[in-house]
Design a protein around this motif. Structure first.
Motif, PDB file in Angstrom:
ATOM      1  N   THR A   1     -98.877  -3.344 -62.044  1.00 54.94           N
ATOM      2  CA  THR A   1     -99.573  -2.911 -63.249  1.00 54.94           C
ATOM      3  C   THR A   1     -99.395  -1.416 -63.480  1.00 54.94           C
ATOM      4  N   ILE A   2     -99.512  -0.633 -62.420  1.00 56.97           N
ATOM      5  CA  ILE A   2     -99.353   0.825 -62.539  1.00 56.97           C
ATOM      6  C   ILE A   2     -97.942   1.177 -63.000  1.00 56.97           C
ATOM      7  N   LEU A   3     -96.935   0.534 -62.413  1.00 55.78           N
ATOM      8  CA  LEU A   3     -95.558   0.843 -62.789  1.00 55.78           C
ATOM      9  C   LEU A   3     -95.277   0.453 -64.237  1.00 55.78           C
ATOM     10  N   ASP A   4     -95.846  -0.654 -64.672  1.00 53.49           N
ATOM     11  CA  ASP A   4     -95.690  -1.054 -66.078  1.00 53.49           C
ATOM     12  C   ASP A   4     -96.387  -0.056 -67.002  1.00 53.49           C
ATOM     13  N   ARG A   5     -97.596   0.348 -66.620  1.00 50.62           N
ATOM     14  CA  ARG A   5     -98.333   1.312 -67.440  1.00 50.62           C
ATOM     15  C   ARG A   5     -97.569   2.643 -67.517  1.00 50.62           C
ATOM     16  N   TYR A   6     -97.041   3.061 -66.370  1.00 49.97           N
ATOM     17  CA  TYR A   6     -96.295   4.332 -66.358  1.00 49.97           C
ATOM     18  C   TYR A   6     -95.102   4.272 -67.302  1.00 49.97           C
ATOM     19  N   ALA A   7     -94.355   3.170 -67.259  1.00 48.18           N
ATOM     20  CA  ALA A   7     -93.157   3.040 -68.095  1.00 48.18           C
ATOM     21  C   ALA A   7     -93.494   3.130 -69.576  1.00 48.18           C
ATOM     22  N   ALA A   8     -94.726   2.778 -69.947  1.00 42.78           N
ATOM     23  CA  ALA A   8     -95.122   2.778 -71.362  1.00 42.78           C
ATOM     24  C   ALA A   8     -95.761   4.100 -71.797  1.00 42.78           C
ATOM     25  N   LEU A   9     -95.930   5.049 -70.877  1.00 43.38           N
ATOM     26  CA  LEU A   9     -96.584   6.311 -71.215  1.00 43.38           C
ATOM     27  C   LEU A   9     -95.720   7.171 -72.125  1.00 43.38           C
ATOM     28  N   GLU A  10     -96.370   7.939 -73.001  1.00 45.09           N
ATOM     29  CA  GLU A  10     -95.675   8.982 -73.765  1.00 45.09           C
ATOM     30  C   GLU A  10     -95.361  10.144 -72.830  1.00 45.09           C
ATOM     31  N   GLN A  11     -94.500  11.058 -73.288  1.00 40.13           N
ATOM     32  CA  GLN A  11     -94.059  12.154 -72.431  1.00 40.13           C
ATOM     33  C   GLN A  11     -95.224  13.024 -71.964  1.00 40.13           C
ATOM     34  N   ASN A  12     -96.148  13.339 -72.864  1.00 37.40           N
ATOM     35  CA  ASN A  12     -97.285  14.173 -72.460  1.00 37.40           C
ATOM     36  C   ASN A  12     -98.198  13.434 -71.487  1.00 37.40           C
ATOM     37  N   GLU A  13     -98.274  12.112 -71.618  1.00 39.34           N
ATOM     38  CA  GLU A  13     -99.077  11.318 -70.696  1.00 39.34           C
ATOM     39  C   GLU A  13     -98.429  11.268 -69.316  1.00 39.34           C
ATOM     40  N   LYS A  14     -97.092  11.243 -69.264  1.00 33.50           N
ATOM     41  CA  LYS A  14     -96.404  11.291 -67.970  1.00 33.50           C
ATOM     42  C   LYS A  14     -96.660  12.632 -67.285  1.00 33.50           C
ATOM     43  N   THR A  15     -96.675  13.698 -68.068  1.00 35.60           N
ATOM     44  CA  THR A  15     -96.983  15.013 -67.499  1.00 35.60           C
ATOM     45  C   THR A  15     -98.378  15.012 -66.883  1.00 35.60           C
TER      46      THR A  15
ATOM     47  N   ASP B   1    -106.128  -5.860 -67.066  1.00 34.77           N
ATOM     48  CA  ASP B   1    -106.977  -4.833 -66.436  1.00 34.77           C
ATOM     49  C   ASP B   1    -107.178  -3.688 -67.425  1.00 34.77           C
ATOM     50  N   THR B   2    -108.424  -3.382 -67.737  1.00 36.86           N
ATOM     51  CA  THR B   2    -108.718  -2.366 -68.760  1.00 36.86           C
ATOM     52  C   THR B   2    -108.823  -0.954 -68.195  1.00 36.86           C
ATOM     53  N   ARG B   3    -108.699  -0.783 -66.896  1.00 40.27           N
ATOM     54  CA  ARG B   3    -108.798   0.553 -66.310  1.00 40.27           C
ATOM     55  C   ARG B   3    -107.577   1.393 -66.668  1.00 40.27           C
ATOM     56  N   ASP B   4    -107.780   2.718 -66.766  1.00 39.31           N
ATOM     57  CA  ASP B   4    -106.626   3.568 -67.068  1.00 39.31           C
ATOM     58  C   ASP B   4    -105.790   3.752 -65.810  1.00 39.31           C
ATOM     59  N   ILE B   5    -104.635   4.397 -65.963  1.00 40.82           N
ATOM     60  CA  ILE B   5    -103.680   4.483 -64.855  1.00 40.82           C
ATOM     61  C   ILE B   5    -104.226   5.286 -63.684  1.00 40.82           C
ATOM     62  N   PHE B   6    -105.103   6.248 -63.952  1.00 40.41           N
ATOM     63  CA  PHE B   6    -105.677   7.052 -62.881  1.00 40.41           C
ATOM     64  C   PHE B   6    -106.643   6.214 -62.040  1.00 40.41           C
ATOM     65  N   GLU B   7    -107.461   5.419 -62.712  1.00 43.82           N
ATOM     66  CA  GLU B   7    -108.383   4.536 -62.000  1.00 43.82           C
ATOM     67  C   GLU B   7    -107.620   3.488 -61.204  1.00 43.82           C
ATOM     68  N   LEU B   8    -106.538   2.997 -61.767  1.00 40.06           N
ATOM     69  CA  LEU B   8    -105.727   2.009 -61.063  1.00 40.06           C
ATOM     70  C   LEU B   8    -105.113   2.604 -59.793  1.00 40.06           C
ATOM     71  N   CYS B   9    -104.676   3.856 -59.873  1.00 38.46           N
ATOM     72  CA  CYS B   9    -104.115   4.519 -58.690  1.00 38.46           C
ATOM     73  C   CYS B   9    -105.168   4.664 -57.596  1.00 38.46           C
ATOM     74  N   GLN B  10    -106.384   5.065 -57.983  1.00 41.01           N
ATOM     75  CA  GLN B  10    -107.462   5.182 -57.009  1.00 41.01           C
ATOM     76  C   GLN B  10    -107.783   3.812 -56.409  1.00 41.01           C
ATOM     77  N   ALA B  11    -107.738   2.768 -57.229  1.00 38.72           N
ATOM     78  CA  ALA B  11    -107.999   1.421 -56.723  1.00 38.72           C
ATOM     79  C   ALA B  11    -106.922   0.986 -55.732  1.00 38.72           C
ATOM     80  N   LEU B  12    -105.676   1.326 -56.024  1.00 39.63           N
ATOM     81  CA  LEU B  12    -104.581   0.963 -55.122  1.00 39.63           C
ATOM     82  C   LEU B  12    -104.738   1.642 -53.766  1.00 39.63           C
ATOM     83  N   LEU B  13    -105.311   2.842 -53.757  1.00 41.78           N
ATOM     84  CA  LEU B  13    -105.512   3.570 -52.507  1.00 41.78           C
ATOM     85  C   LEU B  13    -106.759   3.106 -51.759  1.00 41.78           C
ATOM     86  N   SER B  14    -107.594   2.326 -52.410  1.00 43.07           N
ATOM     87  CA  SER B  14    -108.845   1.886 -51.802  1.00 43.07           C
ATOM     88  C   SER B  14    -108.659   0.555 -51.093  1.00 43.07           C
TER      89      SER B  14
END
Length: 429
Positions: free
Chosen positions: A52-66, A26-39
């Protein structure tokens, strides 16, 4: 029928695995994936999206987690104007339909996102770890407390007493869990496997932990217990390498000498009071001859408080000599008693966090001891003093109510007398 059920479970796992593999593409970013999960997509492909979201989150850099937490905090917040409008409407027309609309609008979307994220195997543990990251950012961005409140609300529901499993930890427990007991011990450091064996193997030692079915290999909290002939006044004697073990049926006292919370992501979600009550119930059945249930507890705030009292006319000299290490044992005990009974926060509760915990559980302050913890940590935080909190099973409910309603500090007569003892006049050098 059993074959059909097995086949259905197997096919379900295969389809879930295929969906999960598709999620990696899935090429969508984590924000789009979150919106999709809520839809509506989340209703159909929720497991894949959540994994997918949890895997993407685990791979985020610190500033991206913020940035992710700021997205949750701001983009998935409530619509305050809509809530206000619906609240006004409900005040005028309190029908079930309006109530449902108000309830839905009053819940931030991030709560539903967390619920939907909690679907794949291991998701609960991932969300607990996510809260560790969130807590680290609260120090710099206090607005994220809104997201923290929502996550705590859900974690309290997911980790309520009905889901907790009490297990006794012994020398036959899996090595993986034993390693974690060593790592999580927060009160009295476990030096090596021999030290751990001394705390688990002898017949007069017990260890109990709470687990959650979603995290079966992760203790949430554990308590170490010593079965003794009488109430001890020194942790050194309890943990001595050279003591002679006591037969369990000869013990008259159960001593809770170490309670350690294991999951930083569950900070603020209390398990300790439930654990102690459950362990008392277990021990009272296994060892009915036990007469007293007490702690041998640290006094972590004593020296910090003493440092604020050195100019006090009543006990300033004794406070200073306690900090200097020149006070007598009785003077150390007297200062510890004054601290535990008299040092209060602005809200009227005791300054000491361990005191708040045990008094809130319905225990009473039974006795204090000097030279009870000679470790560097014991000397640094309390000049070596320790305290016994007594759990009198006939009084715990009454004591709990008094503390909860009036912040009443219940203590033995001896402790009250000690806290009011006249201190010798000393001259500061």
């Amino acid at each position: 029928m059993q074959r059909n059920r097995f086949l259905g479970d197997l096919l379900s796992q295969l389809f879930d695995r295929r969906s999960y593999m598709r999620g990696k593409d899935d090429t969508r970013d984590i924000f789009e994936l979150c919106q999709a999960l809520l839809s509506a997509e989340g209703q159909v492909s929720g497991l894949r999206l959540a994994a997918t979201i949890l895997d993407r989150y685990a791979a985020l850099e610190q500033n991206e987690k913020t940035a992710f937490f700021q997205f949750l905090n701001n983009e998935l917040d409530i619509d305050a104007q809509q809530v206000a409008r619906l609240a006004t409407e409900y005040a005028k027309t309190p029908t079930p339909a309006v109530f449902q609309k108000l309830s839905t609008a009053s819940e931030p979307k991030r709560q539903e996102l967390f619920r939907r994220l909690n679907q794949p195997v291991g998701a609960t543990q991932a969300l607990v770890a996510m809260r560790v990251d969130l807590l680290a950012r609260l120090k710099e961005d206090s607005d994220l407390a809104r997201t923290n409140l929502d996550l705590v609300h859900l974690l309290r529901s997911w980790f309520n007493r009905g889901f907790l499993v009490l297990q006794q930890i012994n020398w036959d427990t899996s090595a993986r869990i034993l390693d974690k007991i060593v790592a999580y011990e927060a009160v009295h450091h476990i030096n090596d496997l021999d030290d751990l064996r001394r705390r688990l193997y002898p017949p007069d030692r017990r260890c109990f932990a709470f687990f959650h079915p979603a995290m079966p290999d992760e203790p949430l909290i554990f308590v170490e217990v010593a079965l003794t002939a009488d109430i001890p006044g020194s942790i050194d004697s309890v943990l001595s390498d050279h003591r002679t073990p006591l037969d369990a049926d000869q013990a008259k006292t159960a001593v809770f000498y170490s309670i350690s919370n294991c999951q930083k992501g569950l900070a603020g979600i209390s398990f300790g009071n439930l654990l102690i009550k459950q362990v008392v119930s277990e021990l009272s059945m296994a060892c009915p001859q036990i007469e007293s249930y007490v702690t041998l507890s640290p006094i972590p705030g004593l020296n910090n408080w003493l440092a604020t009292q050195t100019e006090d006319e009543r006990h300033g000299n004794t406070a200073q000599s306690t900090l200097d290490g020149t006070a007598t044992s009785e003077e150390v005990r007297a200062m510890a008693a004054r601290y535990l009974l008299m040092a209060k926060r602005d809200d009227g509760l005791p300054v000491d966090p361990v005191a708040r915990f045990h008094l809130g559980n319905g225990a009473m302050i039974h006795d204090v001891h000097a030279n009870a913890d000679t470790s560097p940590n014991g000397a640094a935080q309390s000049s070596g003093a320790m305290v016994n909190y007594l759990y009198d099973l006939t009084q715990v409910e009454r004591n709990h109510e008094r503390f909860a309603m009036d912040a009443a500090v219940v203590a033995s007569r001896g402790m009250r007398a000690l806290s009011n003892a006249t201190l010798a006049t000393q001259t500061k050098e």
